[in-house]
Motif scaffolding. Structure first.
Motif, PDB file in Angstrom:
ATOM      1  N   ALA A   1       0.840  -1.202   0.000  1.00  0.00           N
ATOM      2  CA  ALA A   1       0.000   0.000   0.000  1.00  0.00           C
ATOM      3  C   ALA A   1       0.874   1.251   0.000  1.00  0.00           C
ATOM      4  N   LEU A   2       1.921   1.255   0.823  1.00  0.00           N
ATOM      5  CA  LEU A   2       2.808   2.413   0.865  1.00  0.00           C
ATOM      6  C   LEU A   2       3.614   2.540  -0.418  1.00  0.00           C
ATOM      7  N   ASP A   3       4.080   1.422  -0.969  1.00  0.00           N
ATOM      8  CA  ASP A   3       4.801   1.471  -2.241  1.00  0.00           C
ATOM      9  C   ASP A   3       3.927   2.046  -3.350  1.00  0.00           C
ATOM     10  N   LYS A   4       2.633   1.739  -3.343  1.00  0.00           N
ATOM     11  CA  LYS A   4       1.734   2.276  -4.364  1.00  0.00           C
ATOM     12  C   LYS A   4       1.625   3.791  -4.239  1.00  0.00           C
ATOM     13  N   VAL A   5       1.518   4.291  -3.019  1.00  0.00           N
ATOM     14  CA  VAL A   5       1.450   5.737  -2.805  1.00  0.00           C
ATOM     15  C   VAL A   5       2.745   6.396  -3.276  1.00  0.00           C
ATOM     16  N   ILE A   6       3.882   5.837  -2.862  1.00  0.00           N
ATOM     17  CA  ILE A   6       5.171   6.408  -3.234  1.00  0.00           C
ATOM     18  C   ILE A   6       5.388   6.293  -4.738  1.00  0.00           C
ATOM     19  N   GLY A   7       4.978   5.169  -5.316  1.00  0.00           N
ATOM     20  CA  GLY A   7       5.114   4.988  -6.759  1.00  0.00           C
ATOM     21  C   GLY A   7       4.299   5.995  -7.541  1.00  0.00           C
ATOM     22  N   ALA A   8       3.090   6.296  -7.067  1.00  0.00           N
ATOM     23  CA  ALA A   8       2.264   7.303  -7.742  1.00  0.00           C
ATOM     24  C   ALA A   8       2.953   8.664  -7.709  1.00  0.00           C
ATOM     25  N   ALA A   9       3.535   9.014  -6.558  1.00  0.00           N
ATOM     26  CA  ALA A   9       4.252  10.285  -6.446  1.00  0.00           C
ATOM     27  C   ALA A   9       5.483  10.298  -7.349  1.00  0.00           C
ATOM     28  N   LEU A  10       6.179   9.167  -7.419  1.00  0.00           N
ATOM     29  CA  LEU A  10       7.357   9.073  -8.283  1.00  0.00           C
ATOM     30  C   LEU A  10       6.980   9.271  -9.744  1.00  0.00           C
ATOM     31  N   LEU A  11       5.952   8.570 -10.206  1.00  0.00           N
ATOM     32  CA  LEU A  11       5.553   8.660 -11.614  1.00  0.00           C
ATOM     33  C   LEU A  11       5.049  10.045 -11.970  1.00  0.00           C
ATOM     34  N   ASN A  12       4.520  10.761 -10.978  1.00  0.00           N
ATOM     35  CA  ASN A  12       4.054  12.133 -11.204  1.00  0.00           C
ATOM     36  C   ASN A  12       5.131  13.165 -10.917  1.00  0.00           C
ATOM     37  N   GLU A  13       6.353  12.687 -10.661  1.00  0.00           N
ATOM     38  CA  GLU A  13       7.510  13.549 -10.402  1.00  0.00           C
ATOM     39  C   GLU A  13       7.246  14.520  -9.255  1.00  0.00           C
ATOM     40  N   GLN A  14       6.704  13.982  -8.150  1.00  0.00           N
ATOM     41  CA  GLN A  14       6.392  14.788  -6.974  1.00  0.00           C
ATOM     42  C   GLN A  14       7.352  14.555  -5.815  1.00  0.00           C
ATOM     43  N   LEU A  15       8.344  13.701  -5.997  1.00  0.00           N
ATOM     44  CA  LEU A  15       9.301  13.431  -4.924  1.00  0.00           C
ATOM     45  C   LEU A  15      10.367  14.520  -4.869  1.00  0.00           C
ATOM     46  N   PRO A  16      10.937  14.777  -3.683  1.00  0.00           N
ATOM     47  CA  PRO A  16      10.631  14.171  -2.384  1.00  0.00           C
ATOM     48  C   PRO A  16       9.383  14.797  -1.756  1.00  0.00           C
ATOM     49  N   LEU A  17       8.728  14.041  -0.891  1.00  0.00           N
ATOM     50  CA  LEU A  17       7.473  14.462  -0.272  1.00  0.00           C
ATOM     51  C   LEU A  17       7.748  15.164   1.061  1.00  0.00           C
ATOM     52  N   HIS A  18       8.513  16.239   1.011  1.00  0.00           N
ATOM     53  CA  HIS A  18       9.001  16.897   2.220  1.00  0.00           C
ATOM     54  C   HIS A  18       7.932  17.635   3.008  1.00  0.00           C
ATOM     55  N   GLU A  19       6.793  17.903   2.415  1.00  0.00           N
ATOM     56  CA  GLU A  19       5.751  18.669   3.103  1.00  0.00           C
ATOM     57  C   GLU A  19       4.536  17.805   3.428  1.00  0.00           C
ATOM     58  N   HIS A  20       4.721  16.496   3.532  1.00  0.00           N
ATOM     59  CA  HIS A  20       3.579  15.604   3.612  1.00  0.00           C
ATOM     60  C   HIS A  20       3.601  14.710   4.846  1.00  0.00           C
ATOM     61  N   ILE A  21       2.424  14.145   5.107  1.00  0.00           N
ATOM     62  CA  ILE A  21       2.214  13.169   6.180  1.00  0.00           C
ATOM     63  C   ILE A  21       1.688  11.896   5.530  1.00  0.00           C
ATOM     64  N   VAL A  22       2.147  10.747   6.011  1.00  0.00           N
ATOM     65  CA  VAL A  22       1.572   9.470   5.587  1.00  0.00           C
ATOM     66  C   VAL A  22       0.981   8.774   6.807  1.00  0.00           C
ATOM     67  N   LEU A  23      -0.245   8.293   6.655  1.00  0.00           N
ATOM     68  CA  LEU A  23      -0.898   7.491   7.688  1.00  0.00           C
ATOM     69  C   LEU A  23      -1.054   6.076   7.166  1.00  0.00           C
ATOM     70  N   VAL A  24      -0.579   5.109   7.941  1.00  0.00           N
ATOM     71  CA  VAL A  24      -0.691   3.704   7.540  1.00  0.00           C
ATOM     72  C   VAL A  24      -1.568   2.969   8.545  1.00  0.00           C
ATOM     73  N   SER A  25      -2.343   2.040   8.034  1.00  0.00           N
ATOM     74  CA  SER A  25      -3.122   1.189   8.925  1.00  0.00           C
ATOM     75  C   SER A  25      -2.201   0.138   9.533  1.00  0.00           C
ATOM     76  N   GLY A  26      -2.572  -0.398  10.682  1.00  0.00           N
ATOM     77  CA  GLY A  26      -1.742  -1.403  11.322  1.00  0.00           C
ATOM     78  C   GLY A  26      -0.549  -0.780  12.028  1.00  0.00           C
ATOM     79  N   ARG A  27       0.474  -1.597  12.239  1.00  0.00           N
ATOM     80  CA  ARG A  27       1.635  -1.145  13.001  1.00  0.00           C
ATOM     81  C   ARG A  27       2.670  -0.506  12.081  1.00  0.00           C
ATOM     82  N   ALA A  28       3.639   0.158  12.684  1.00  0.00           N
ATOM     83  CA  ALA A  28       4.732   0.789  11.942  1.00  0.00           C
ATOM     84  C   ALA A  28       5.984  -0.066  12.099  1.00  0.00           C
ATOM     85  N   SER A  29       6.403  -0.712  11.039  1.00  0.00           N
ATOM     86  CA  SER A  29       7.598  -1.543  11.062  1.00  0.00           C
ATOM     87  C   SER A  29       8.803  -0.761  10.552  1.00  0.00           C
ATOM     88  N   PHE A  30       9.980  -1.337  10.711  1.00  0.00           N
ATOM     89  CA  PHE A  30      11.192  -0.717  10.178  1.00  0.00           C
ATOM     90  C   PHE A  30      11.056  -0.493   8.680  1.00  0.00           C
TER      91      PHE A  30
END
Length: 301
Positions: free
Chosen positions: A202-231
């Motif tokens: 799910a996170l790779d899809k979000v990051i991939g969409a930003a990459l393909l739209n040439e929006q990286l780096p996402l320095h002004e953004h917040i990401v919320l993930v369901s479940g726990r936060a792993s390394f």
């Protein structure tokens, strides 16, 4: 606004629903889970090679975004310009498997160290990551430096994120069986959401969409993930330049260590109008400060 659900994202199953002693046979919606084989084409023009890089279990849909995000967060590419295209691989043996095999074409200048990558993916899938060695590896892979002057996020904004994420989770509402990653602005505006049976996907899809739209780096953004936060989620967020990672569940000890090392703000248990700040508390403010110098006093305290 209606949300379009790809037909491949869910399936129907016949179930026995039990309430007390009452049994009813009904049709139920379940999240689809299928393997995705990621192949890469690499090498100079006229001497291209094609190899299978990885196989991941995912919910079909947004496969090109997933592939692009995976390549970025695993360190094979550094920007949109390293990727010339992603397609469903035409040369598969079975027609019905065609949309489960993608091929990413790397630009001729990209040097693909396939033996190292294959060892890395084998290690990650078989015995997990190796603490500080893995954190150092992320630092060494051109990981964007996270901003040290913001973004500042009002504490109340974090409280609002889970409800906004849930409202946009069309597949979860139907199946109850998917993880989500949602990209927000620093003021809490929902910009993008992707769902998958895997948190990492799910996170790779979000990051991939930003990459393909040439929006990286996402320095002004917040990401919320369901479940726990792993390394791994902290690592992927760091590679994309995301300064604030919030999770509905708990973080692991290595996730906290990595977030601190990267200068990331890591939040856990973001639900029911509560959350814990594990690292980078200076970015979370009772009110957005008018004077940016507030950060330096808070951060050094």
């Amino acid at each position: 606004m209606p949300v379009f659900l790809p037909a491949t994202s869910y399936e129907y199953a016949t179930v026995q629903k039990v309430a007390g002693d009452h049994f009813v046979t009904e049709s139920d919606v379940v999240a689809a889970e299928e393997p995705l084989e990621i192949r890469v084409g690499f090498g100079p023009t006229g001497a291209r090679e094609h190899r299978t890089l990885a196989i991941t279990m995912r919910t079909p849909g947004h496969d090109f975004e997933l592939t692009a995000g995976f390549l970025l967060t695993e360190g094979l590419i550094q920007s949109r310009h390293d990727l010339t295209g992603v397609i469903y691989c035409p040369d598969v043996e079975k027609e019905e498997e065609r949309e489960n095999v993608v091929r990413a074409e790397l630009a001729p200048h990209v040097v693909a160290d396939m033996p190292r990558l294959e060892r890395h993916f084998y290690t990650s899938s078989s015995c997990g990551v190796c603490g500080k060695t893995s954190i150092d590896a992320v630092h060494a892979s051109s990981c964007p430096v996270l901003p040290t002057a913001g973004p500042y996020v009002a504490a109340r904004v974090i409280h609002e994120l889970p409800a906004r994420q849930r409202e946009a989770q069309a597949l979860f509402e139907q199946t109850g069986g998917l993880h989500a990653a949602a990209l927000f602005s620093a003021t809490g505006e929902l910009l993008l959401l992707r769902e998958d049976v895997g948190r990492h996907n799910a996170l790779d899809k979000v990051i991939g969409a930003a990459l393909l739209n040439e929006q990286l780096p996402l320095h002004e953004h917040i990401v919320l993930v369901s479940g726990r936060a792993s390394f791994e989620l902290v690592q992927k967020a760091a590679v994309a330049g995301i300064p604030v990672l919030a999770a509905v569940g708990a973080p692991s000890s290595l996730a906290v260590q990595a977030a601190a090392d990267f200068g990331m703000t890591l939040l856990g248990f973001v639900r029911q109008q509560r959350y814990n700040i594990y690292t980078g508390a200076w970015r979370i403010q009772a009110e957005t400060p008018a004077d940016p110098s507030t950060h330096h006093a808070t951060h050094s305290a």
